[in-house]
Design an enzyme around this catalytic site. Structure first.
Site, PDB file in Angstrom:
ATOM      1  N   ASP A 182       0.909  -1.018   0.319  1.00 24.41           N
ATOM      2  CA  ASP A 182       0.403   0.475   0.492  1.00 24.41           C
ATOM      3  C   ASP A 182       0.644   1.140   0.097  1.00 24.41           C
ATOM      4  O   ASP A 182       2.389   0.784   0.449  1.00 24.41           O
ATOM      5  CB  ASP A 182      -0.949   0.025   1.309  1.00 24.41           C
ATOM      6  CG  ASP A 182      -1.719   1.127   1.239  1.00 24.41           C
ATOM      7  OD1 ASP A 182      -1.887   1.449   0.860  1.00 24.41           O
ATOM      8  OD2 ASP A 182      -2.339   1.156   2.303  1.00 24.41           O
TER       9      ASP A 182
ATOM     10  N   GLU B  87       3.022   5.119  -3.733  1.00 24.50           N
ATOM     11  CA  GLU B  87       2.704   6.022  -4.422  1.00 24.50           C
ATOM     12  C   GLU B  87       3.954   6.813  -4.812  1.00 24.50           C
ATOM     13  O   GLU B  87       4.427   7.124  -6.775  1.00 24.50           O
ATOM     14  CB  GLU B  87       1.505   7.472  -5.077  1.00 24.50           C
ATOM     15  CG  GLU B  87      -0.023   6.560  -5.043  1.00 24.50           C
ATOM     16  CD  GLU B  87       0.137   5.697  -3.449  1.00 24.50           C
ATOM     17  OE1 GLU B  87       0.620   5.673  -2.556  1.00 24.50           O
ATOM     18  OE2 GLU B  87      -0.443   4.617  -3.718  1.00 24.50           O
TER      19      GLU B  87
ATOM     20  N   ASP C 161      -8.553   3.971  -2.740  1.00 21.68           N
ATOM     21  CA  ASP C 161      -9.825   4.072  -1.607  1.00 21.68           C
ATOM     22  C   ASP C 161     -11.198   4.835  -2.103  1.00 21.68           C
ATOM     23  O   ASP C 161     -11.644   5.580  -2.179  1.00 21.68           O
ATOM     24  CB  ASP C 161      -9.561   4.940  -0.719  1.00 21.68           C
ATOM     25  CG  ASP C 161      -7.895   3.937   0.092  1.00 21.68           C
ATOM     26  OD1 ASP C 161      -7.892   2.889  -0.332  1.00 21.68           O
ATOM     27  OD2 ASP C 161      -7.438   5.754   1.083  1.00 21.68           O
TER      28      ASP C 161
HETATM   29  O1  MIG Z   1      -3.716   5.971   4.681  1.00 18.18           O
HETATM   30  O2  MIG Z   1      -3.651   0.651   5.739  1.00 18.18           O
HETATM   31  O3  MIG Z   1      -5.905   2.064   0.403  1.00 18.18           O
HETATM   32  O4  MIG Z   1      -6.432  -0.603   1.001  1.00 18.18           O
HETATM   33  O5  MIG Z   1      -6.812   0.309   4.338  1.00 18.18           O
HETATM   34  C1  MIG Z   1      -4.858   4.438   4.812  1.00 18.18           C
HETATM   35  C2  MIG Z   1      -5.264   0.882   5.943  1.00 18.18           C
HETATM   36  C3  MIG Z   1      -3.585   3.928   4.108  1.00 18.18           C
HETATM   37  C4  MIG Z   1      -5.159   2.742   2.247  1.00 18.18           C
HETATM   38  C5  MIG Z   1      -5.358   1.613   1.559  1.00 18.18           C
HETATM   39  C6  MIG Z   1      -6.757   1.144   2.498  1.00 18.18           C
HETATM   40  C7  MIG Z   1      -6.063   0.127   3.429  1.00 18.18           C
HETATM   41  C8  MIG Z   1      -5.340   1.258   4.370  1.00 18.18           C
HETATM   42  N1  MIG Z   1      -4.167   2.811   3.672  1.00 18.18           N
END
Ligand code: MIG
Length: 801
Positions: free
Chosen positions: A407, A410, A485
């Protein structure tokens, strides 16, 4: 030469006339008298690469996007010189390069018709601030031309009239038309005059695409740095364009383990262990099939990657084993930010070894994410990727985790205006040092790549499973992906549908949305409709943020639970069908989802359709996208289709109304198709079965289908231990012949096929299997007759009247 004075006034520069050209085996160089060089490489007969330099010299030729495994090699390059232009000819394409302007035009080598031509063509602007150029390309857009692809853009399937930017961005609760979001996939396909071509602009800087937005008859793309470097990929069939692009940027290195195509349940976050167990137990109690359970950031100790919160998960190895005994594979999240903490060995080691990204003048790139202040590994450095891969040993080999979810790659940074690294951050870029301007869009892919290699190594002899949020072209080689998200709204259900199709057309088929929506909570009805769509996406996972309530299949009441079960069961029955589609994807680059335009481009009525799509080769699906629906109107593509629920025949090439109460959705099967089905299982491998079903849909005429099978995990299939069965249906007025041809040495456990015939237009009078007459029960109606046969039959012949 068309030099637009307005553009000139804006600081644009243009190539002048060609003064020289040289040729080697597959490459030509055209040099102009202002030092612009156009390099033309014929990659294959339908793929030509165009690369421009404004200094007479090219950068080192390096790409993360293009794989070394791509088919290449064009041995015979035909060039001729005419008065005003040069002509390059392959068996598929004719390419003209204008002497005065360096403008390029491309024609079909067979019918000689124009496919695509430069408008102004290549031009550029010098960048005082960063050095180098802003490189630009403009092409003429034909009147009826349409555009598709470009990764995860949350817009209708056809992009005509829109403008986009590629800059991977953390986009919590993005909406329709938000741009950019998480991915940067600079590839699009176009179609005009029934000819489809694609353009892959292999440049990792921020890129822009304009599809007849600014000017009605112009399409353009440009980048904030780097080279104008693009591949022109010709079809004329869109499916071949996508397949060729996928070949160029890489097919998935391995098949997913079959369980990864099952249903996944995720939440931010399930903890402690008792909560995880309660969730998995409820799946089993309620008999809703499920193969994977996810642990989000709270399983870690203070959000430190590769650690466990021992209070909530006192014995992860035992827990993971117990979950696995119940058929659940554990997938855990791993983020790129490494907490600044000298007591934390991962941080300490990376610091000692100098693996973290630094600012231009030397300080570390420091940014706030979940663990607080963090440093970030430079995944664009081979040594760092190698180290990162090694970090997975304990998690995978020892604890037994089966998948990793990357995650925030980016990369995302909190509490800063641009939500990411500043431009000046330095990266190795595999030995081509550069700033973040160039490395930003590739960062997530390189992280997923390193993760993939770690899993591959430590899961061996099993297959790795990785999921990533950010991606550049080529990420599909290593990982699956989700769309980030989204929100629990009806509009987002439509967005998810468009995104999954768009990703598949962008070479990335193993994709899905957060089913039910990540932010906010869906009503039961929306959740059910989203499950119905989600079971037809290659990656099928429910995920949501804990702030907005529960989102398990049973929290919306029994009616919804029953609908979810019904559709997840269909998913599990169709696993052999989906697995076969995946096999075709990794072998031929065939997208697993096909938008109608890709399925039947000749029918212009498909060019603006977004809702309907083909799952695999022969299942037509259309989600219900509005509340309180009893059905909907949808377009049925040309040909004859059978309603999945009723076997009713529908002739395509038109819009029809299809009934679909909440427990149903529009699904159609192409006539002549043979659909393989497993019995329902609660998880992959739960049951040993001795027969599987083949649903055979009658067609007057011929049709072929396939069934791929292997051990469902491991690498034996790469050594030929798989089976690929081709079924050929030949239907006549009073006869149906089903022939089977088998390739490969794999022998599945089951011994028989239960063959179910749909819509036979005759009553069966006799049956022959491999030329032997067999006894069958003929008392039934003409519909739904079934016969059990040995799976190695070669020909089954039904006679009737
Ligand atoms: O700032 O890890 O897109 O799937 O559950 C949020 C927590 C960070 C974003 C991800 C989401 C995940 C969440 N993450």
């Amino acid at each position: 030469m068309i030099v637009n004075t307005e553009l000139e006034q804006k600081g644009n520069l243009f190539p002048s006339k060609i003064i020289k050209y040289t040729k080697d085996v597959d490459t030509l160089h055209f040099t102009t008298d202002n030092n612009v060089v156009l390099q033309v490489t014929v990659v294959r007969d339908s793929v030509i690469r165009f690369r421009y330099s404004t200094t007479g010299k090219f950068e080192k030729d390096f790409s993360y996007g293009v794989t070394v495994h791509a088919s290449r090699g064009y041995s015979f390059l035909k060039v001729s010189e005419e008065k005003t232009h040069y002509i390059i000819t392959t068996s598929k394409l004719i390419c003209k390069v204008e002497k005065l302007s360096l403008q390029v035009s491309l024609y079909d080598a067979i019918d000689l018709k124009l496919i695509n031509e430069d408008e102004i063509g290549f031009h550029w602007e010098e960048s005082y601030e960063y050095g180098g150029d802003i490189v630009k390309m403009s092409k003429a857009c034909q009147k009826a031309e349409s555009f598709y692809g470009l990764g995860d853009k949350p817009v209708e399937v056809n992009m005509k009239g829109k403008r986009f930017e590629n800059w991977a961005t953390d986009s919590y609760a993005f909406g329709k038309n938000t741009d950019p979001i998480y991915k940067a996939i600079p590839f699009y396909t176009a179609i005009q005059d029934n000819k489809s071509y694609g353009i892959f602009f292999d440049n990792t800087f921020k890129t822009h695409f304009d599809f007849a937005h600014e000017r009605r008859n112009v399409t353009s793309f440009w980048a904030q740095g780097g080279e104008m470097n693009y591949y022109f990929i010709y079809g004329p069939k869109m499916e071949d364009v996508v397949a060729n692009y996928t070949d160029l940027t890489g097919k998935p290195h391995t098949l997913p383990p079959l369980w990864a195509l099952g249903f996944h349940q995720c939440k931010w976050s399930y903890y402690p262990e008792s909560n995880v167990k309660e969730i998995t137990k409820t799946f089993r109690d309620l008999k809703i099939p499920c193969d994977a359970i996810y642990l989000d950031i709270d399983y870690m100790d203070g959000f430190r990657c590769f650690t466990w919160d021992k209070k909530h998960f006192p014995d992860p190895k035992r827990m993971v084993r117990e979950l696995e005994e119940d058929g659940f594979k554990t997938v855990v999240i791993i983020d790129p930010g490494i907490k600044i903490d000298l007591e934390y060995d991962v941080f300490k080691e990376a610091l000692d070894k100098d693996y973290f990204c630094k600012r231009a003048d030397g300080p570390y790139m420091k940014g706030k994410v979940w663990p607080g202040e963090c440093y970030f590994p430079d995944f664009t450095k081979p040594e760092v990727r190698e180290w990162w891969s090694g970090l997975f040993q304990e998690l995978i080999e020892d604890i037994g985790v089966k998948g990793v979810w990357n995650d925030m790659n980016e990369p995302a940074v909190m509490d800063v205006p641009n939500k990411s690294f500043p431009d000046d951050v330095r990266h190795d870029y595999d030995g081509n040092p550069c700033s973040h301007r160039k490395a930003h869009n590739i960062y997530g892919t390189q992280m997923a790549r390193a993760t993939y290699h770690g899993l591959k190594k430590y899961a061996y002899p099993k297959r790795p499973f990785v999921i990533t949020r950010s991606a550049y072209s080529g990420a599909q080689r290593y990982t699956s992906t989700w769309m980030g998200d989204n929100v629990a709204t009806w509009e987002h259900l439509a967005i998810a549908n468009n995104q999954a199709q768009r990703m598949a057309m962008s070479g990335f088929s193993f994709a899905g949305s957060d089913i039910g929506g990540f932010a906010e909570q869906p009503q039961g009805e929306l959740f059910a409709r989203w499950i119905q769509l989600g079971v037809f996406h290659a990656f099928c996972r429910v995920h949501s943020s804990g702030d907005h309530g529960d989102q398990e299949p049973w929290v919306f009441g029994t009616e919804i639970t029953d609908i979810v079960r019904k559709f997840v069961e269909i998913r599990y029955q169709l696993l052999p069908y989906l697995y076969t589609a995946f096999w075709n994807h990794i072998n031929h680059g065939t997208p697993i989802l096909k938008s109608l335009v890709l399925y039947d481009q000749e029918d212009v009525a498909t060019h603006y359709r977004s809702d309907e799509f083909i799952f695999g080769d022969s299942i037509l699906v259309c989600p219900i996208l509005e509340p309180n629906s009893k059905g909907r109107r949808m377009y049925i593509p040309r040909g004859t289709w059978y309603n999945f629920w009723t076997d009713e025949v529908v002739e395509g090439g038109r819009e029809v109304w299809v009934d679909a109460d909440l427990d149903s959705m529009p699904i159609f099967i192409k006539e002549g198709a043979v659909i393989p089905k497993y019995p329902v299982q609660q998880y992959v491998g739960e049951k040993k079965f001795d027969e599987i079903t083949l649903d055979v849909y009658y067609k007057e005429g011929k049709e072929k289908s396939q069934l791929f099978d292997d051990a469902h995990d491991g690498y034996d299939y790469k050594k030929g231990r798989y089976s690929l069965r081709t079924f050929k249906v030949t239907g006549k007025k009073n006869e149906l012949i089903l022939q089977q041809h088998k390739q490969g040495k794999f022998d599945a456990e089951y011994t028989n096929f239960n063959i179910v015939f749909h819509n036979l237009p005759f009553k069966i009078t006799s049956v022959q299997i491999d030329n032997v007459v067999v006894e069958v029960n003929k008392s039934n109606t003409t519909q739904f007759q079934s016969i059990t046969v040995d799976k190695e039959f070669t020909e089954l012949h039904l006679f009737g009247k």
